[in-house]
Design an enzyme around this catalytic site. Sequence first.
Site, PDB file in Angstrom:
ATOM      1  N   GLU A  45       0.842  -1.196   0.000  1.00 51.43           N
ATOM      2  CA  GLU A  45       0.000   0.000   0.000  1.00 51.43           C
ATOM      3  C   GLU A  45       0.882   1.253   0.000  1.00 51.43           C
ATOM      4  OE1 GLU A  45      -2.663   2.437   3.250  1.00 51.43           O
ATOM      5  OE2 GLU A  45      -2.395   0.284   3.517  1.00 51.43           O
ATOM      6  N   ASP A  49       0.873   3.967  -3.034  1.00 48.59           N
ATOM      7  CA  ASP A  49       0.585   5.377  -2.781  1.00 48.59           C
ATOM      8  C   ASP A  49       1.604   6.263  -3.501  1.00 48.59           C
ATOM      9  OD1 ASP A  49      -0.752   7.602  -1.144  1.00 48.59           O
ATOM     10  OD2 ASP A  49       1.346   7.792  -0.561  1.00 48.59           O
ATOM     11  N   ASP A 118      -7.187   1.163   0.406  1.00 49.19           N
ATOM     12  CA  ASP A 118      -5.867   0.618   0.745  1.00 49.19           C
ATOM     13  C   ASP A 118      -5.526  -0.568  -0.153  1.00 49.19           C
ATOM     14  OD1 ASP A 118      -5.727   2.506   2.729  1.00 49.19           O
ATOM     15  OD2 ASP A 118      -6.204   1.137   4.366  1.00 49.19           O
ATOM     16  N   GLU A 121      -4.441   0.614  -3.604  1.00 48.12           N
ATOM     17  CA  GLU A 121      -3.057   1.088  -3.585  1.00 48.12           C
ATOM     18  C   GLU A 121      -2.074  -0.080  -3.543  1.00 48.12           C
ATOM     19  OE1 GLU A 121      -3.290   5.472  -1.469  1.00 48.12           O
ATOM     20  OE2 GLU A 121      -3.104   3.708  -0.188  1.00 48.12           O
TER      21      GLU A 121
END
Length: 227
Positions: A45, A49, A118, A121
């Site tokens: 994650e 990001d 989440d 990502e």
Amino acid sequence: MKTLTDWLRSKGFTPDNIQLYYEACTHSSYANEHHSGIDNNERLEFVGDAVLQIWSATALYKLMPKLHEGKMTTIRAQTVCESTLAKLNEQLGWYKFLRLGVGEEKSGGRMRPSILADHFEACIGAIYLDLGYEAAAKILDEYMKPLITAEKPEDVTDYKTQLQEYVQTDNKRTIQYRLLDESGPSNSPTFKMGVFLDDICMGVGESSTKKKAEQKAAREALRKLAI
């Protein structure tokens, strides 16, 4: 399709490191229930990001007519926010591949926006690490790029950026977000965040994630400042 790798193959990609995709689809609740060294998707994650940030910055830079930096910042925050990523996860059907703990599954975790965002990502992070930036960017170009110029609904309004822009003309003023309280069970917590302007609390917000609570706090602060 039963796995994320099946989805990727259907789109013409050839996954190599299969374990990465299992990790991307493993929520911490599942990993905690299976005490056998299974990694959850939090590290991926983090990677995803970063990929989303550079991809969105590049896409916004190339937009015509050219946007100023403040507008770019606002649109990027709205485009990669939790609600947008969660909706994209639903659209792509990736949520079906998510491995959740029994309790999290029963409590509706599979469709919880924070978990979906989440997970999205993490999947982008896995694709990037396995297939490279070009593969991740190709997927984002197809599914996320149209959202950059689309009209933004209320739930993706970026109050934090608006608040920052409101006070940035005075360099002596500072904005800080602080955790005021955390309550509820570990698998479904509630966070209370406060936004402080020069150490004065201007707004308080509560939500299931710190990011959403911060947005609510910023919205309250903007309403006060506008009076």
